[in-house]
Design a protein around this motif. Structure first.
Motif, mmCIF file in Angstrom:
data_model
loop_
_atom_site.group_PDB
_atom_site.id
_atom_site.type_symbol
_atom_site.label_atom_id
_atom_site.label_comp_id
_atom_site.label_asym_id
_atom_site.label_seq_id
_atom_site.Cartn_x
_atom_site.Cartn_y
_atom_site.Cartn_z
ATOM 1 N N VAL A 105 8.410 11.871 -4.952
ATOM 2 C CA VAL A 105 9.573 11.334 -5.657
ATOM 3 C C VAL A 105 10.858 11.939 -5.096
ATOM 4 C CG1 VAL A 105 10.738 11.319 -7.903
ATOM 5 C CG2 VAL A 105 8.314 10.714 -7.734
ATOM 6 N N ASP A 106 10.868 13.239 -4.876
ATOM 7 C CA ASP A 106 12.057 13.895 -4.312
ATOM 8 C C ASP A 106 12.403 13.326 -2.938
ATOM 9 O OD1 ASP A 106 12.161 15.476 -6.578
ATOM 10 O OD2 ASP A 106 11.357 17.269 -5.595
ATOM 11 N N GLU A 107 11.379 13.100 -2.112
ATOM 12 C CA GLU A 107 11.632 12.556 -0.778
ATOM 13 C C GLU A 107 12.157 11.126 -0.850
ATOM 14 O OE1 GLU A 107 9.414 11.423 3.386
ATOM 15 O OE2 GLU A 107 8.435 12.811 2.023
ATOM 16 N N ALA A 108 11.575 10.313 -1.724
ATOM 17 C CA ALA A 108 12.047 8.936 -1.877
ATOM 18 C C ALA A 108 13.506 8.923 -2.332
ATOM 19 C CB ALA A 108 11.158 8.190 -2.866
ATOM 20 N N GLU A 109 13.866 9.803 -3.246
ATOM 21 C CA GLU A 109 15.253 9.880 -3.702
ATOM 22 C C GLU A 109 16.191 10.357 -2.604
ATOM 23 O OE1 GLU A 109 14.774 12.246 -7.258
ATOM 24 O OE2 GLU A 109 14.722 10.442 -8.504
ATOM 25 N N ARG A 110 15.678 11.227 -1.719
ATOM 26 C CA ARG A 110 16.499 11.693 -0.591
ATOM 27 C C ARG A 110 16.710 10.562 0.423
ATOM 28 N NH1 ARG A 110 15.383 13.074 4.294
ATOM 29 N NH2 ARG A 110 13.132 13.204 3.969
ATOM 30 N N ILE A 111 15.646 9.820 0.724
ATOM 31 C CA ILE A 111 15.724 8.758 1.725
ATOM 32 C C ILE A 111 16.491 7.547 1.201
ATOM 33 C CG2 ILE A 111 14.351 7.107 3.075
ATOM 34 C CD1 ILE A 111 12.155 9.280 3.210
ATOM 35 N N TRP A 112 16.253 7.186 -0.076
ATOM 36 C CA TRP A 112 16.879 6.013 -0.667
ATOM 37 C C TRP A 112 17.624 6.403 -1.939
ATOM 38 C CZ3 TRP A 112 11.474 5.584 0.556
ATOM 39 C CH2 TRP A 112 11.227 4.913 1.753
ATOM 40 N N PRO A 113 18.733 7.128 -1.815
ATOM 41 C CA PRO A 113 19.461 7.551 -3.024
ATOM 42 C C PRO A 113 19.976 6.348 -3.812
ATOM 43 C CG PRO A 113 20.763 7.979 -1.052
ATOM 44 C CD PRO A 113 19.414 7.505 -0.584
ATOM 45 N N ASN A 114 19.994 6.498 -5.116
ATOM 46 C CA ASN A 114 20.536 5.491 -6.034
ATOM 47 C C ASN A 114 19.775 4.168 -6.053
ATOM 48 O OD1 ASN A 114 22.680 7.298 -6.718
ATOM 49 N ND2 ASN A 114 23.670 6.722 -4.802
ATOM 50 N N ARG A 115 18.526 4.179 -5.620
ATOM 51 C CA ARG A 115 17.709 2.964 -5.690
ATOM 52 C C ARG A 115 16.563 3.208 -6.670
ATOM 53 N NH1 ARG A 115 16.151 0.878 0.099
ATOM 54 N NH2 ARG A 115 15.351 -0.826 -1.161
ATOM 55 N N PRO A 116 16.333 2.281 -7.588
ATOM 56 C CA PRO A 116 15.262 2.475 -8.572
ATOM 57 C C PRO A 116 13.870 2.325 -7.940
ATOM 58 C CG PRO A 116 16.263 0.328 -8.856
ATOM 59 C CD PRO A 116 17.083 1.039 -7.812
ATOM 60 N N PHE A 117 12.906 2.960 -8.561
ATOM 61 C CA PHE A 117 11.530 2.843 -8.111
ATOM 62 C C PHE A 117 10.948 1.514 -8.555
ATOM 63 C CE2 PHE A 117 11.968 7.413 -7.900
ATOM 64 C CZ PHE A 117 11.224 7.734 -6.778
ATOM 65 N N GLY A 118 10.160 0.889 -7.687
ATOM 66 C CA GLY A 118 9.434 -0.317 -8.054
ATOM 67 C C GLY A 118 8.118 0.039 -8.691
ATOM 68 N N CYS A 119 7.404 1.030 -8.127
ATOM 69 C CA CYS A 119 6.111 1.430 -8.662
ATOM 70 C C CYS A 119 5.694 2.749 -8.015
ATOM 71 C CB CYS A 119 5.060 0.358 -8.368
ATOM 72 S SG CYS A 119 3.472 0.633 -9.178
ATOM 73 N N VAL A 120 5.183 3.661 -8.819
ATOM 74 C CA VAL A 120 4.663 4.936 -8.338
ATOM 75 C C VAL A 120 3.222 5.031 -8.823
ATOM 76 C CG1 VAL A 120 4.862 7.451 -8.421
ATOM 77 C CG2 VAL A 120 6.934 6.036 -8.417
ATOM 78 N N VAL A 121 2.288 5.244 -7.886
ATOM 79 C CA VAL A 121 0.872 5.314 -8.229
ATOM 80 C C VAL A 121 0.322 6.672 -7.811
ATOM 81 C CG1 VAL A 121 -1.406 4.272 -7.928
ATOM 82 C CG2 VAL A 121 0.648 2.842 -7.827
ATOM 83 N N SER A 122 -0.360 7.333 -8.724
ATOM 84 C CA SER A 122 -0.996 8.621 -8.464
ATOM 85 C C SER A 122 -2.482 8.459 -8.789
ATOM 86 C CB SER A 122 -0.366 9.694 -9.353
ATOM 87 O OG SER A 122 -1.027 10.931 -9.196
ATOM 88 N N ILE A 123 -3.338 8.726 -7.801
ATOM 89 C CA ILE A 123 -4.777 8.590 -8.002
ATOM 90 C C ILE A 123 -5.411 9.965 -7.930
ATOM 91 C CG2 ILE A 123 -6.911 7.555 -7.154
ATOM 92 C CD1 ILE A 123 -5.174 5.290 -5.993
#
Length: 180
Positions: free
Chosen positions: A42-60
C-alpha cells in the motif's frame, strides 16, 4: 499475474528463486522480514500513484497460526526463540493491523480490500508437507463455499476496478514481492 504468483512461492530450500522476464528481477521469500507485506504494498502504491484511490487490494494468507505462549516458569531458550520466530512470521497480525488502519477500514467498507485464508485446519501444515494436499483441499473447499460472496465481490472488483485504480496488484508485481 503468473510471474507475480510464482515470485511469491520463491521460498528458499523448497523452490528456486524466481526471475521475472519483464524486468529480470530475482525474487526470494522474505518470510521473517515481511511475511505479509500488505502495508509495504500500500505504501509503495501511494508513492508511485499519489492521490489515486485503490480499485482493489487482495491479500491471500496460508491459514491461521496457533502460537504457543512462552512458559511462565523456567522457559527454555529454544522455546522462546521458536515462539518469537512464530510471532515475527504471523501474517494474520499484519493483516489485522492493516484492516484497522483508516485506509484499511475504508477499503473494507467499500468492498475494495479482501483478505482470504482458511481459518482452521491448516495451522500445523508447513511447506514440507506436500503429501497433505488432499487434507488442504478438504479444508479449503468449505472455506471457498462459505466465502463465495466475498470471492465474487473481489473478482468483480478485479475485473472492473474504478478508472482511478492504483492497481495495487501491479505494484506488487513490479517490486513489493521482492520482500515477500
Amino acid at each position: 499475474m503468473a510471474e507475480a504468483a510464482r515470485a511469491t512461492t520463491a521460498a528458499p530450500i523448497f523452490f528456486e528463486p524466481a526471475m521475472l522476464k519483464s524486468s529480470g528481477a530475482t525474487f526470494v521469500d522474505g518470510a521473517v522480514r515481511a511475511n505479509n507485506p500488505i502495508q509495504l504494498v500500500v505504501d509503495e502504491a501511494e508513492r508511485i500513484w499519489p492521490n489515486r484511490p485503490f480499485g482493489c487490494v487482495v491479500s491471500i494468507g496460508t491459514g491461521w497460526k496457533n502460537i504457543k505462549p512462552i512458559a511462565t516458569s523456567k522457559p527454555r531458550l529454544h522455546e522462546v526463540l521458536k515462539t518469537l520466530t512464530e510471532i515475527a512470521m504471523d501474517a494474520n497480525t499484519k493483516a489485522r493491523e492493516f484492516a484497522n488502519t483508516k485506509l484499511g477500514a475504508q477499503l473494507q467498507r467499500n468492498e475494495k480490500y479482501f483478505r482470504f485464508f482458511v481459518s482452521q485446519g491448516l495451522e500445523n501444515i508447513n511447506l514440507a508437507d506436500w503429501e497433505k494436499l488432499p487434507w488442504m483441499e478438504t479444508m479449503t473447499i468449505p472455506y471457498l463455499s462459505d466465502n463465495a460472496l466475498s470471492i465474487i465481490a473481489c473478482g468483480k472488483n478485479l475485473v472492473h476496478p474504478s478508472s482511478l485504480c492504483k492497481c495495487a496488484s501491479r505494484s506488487v508485481y513490479q517490486s513489493s514481492l521482492r520482500i515477500d
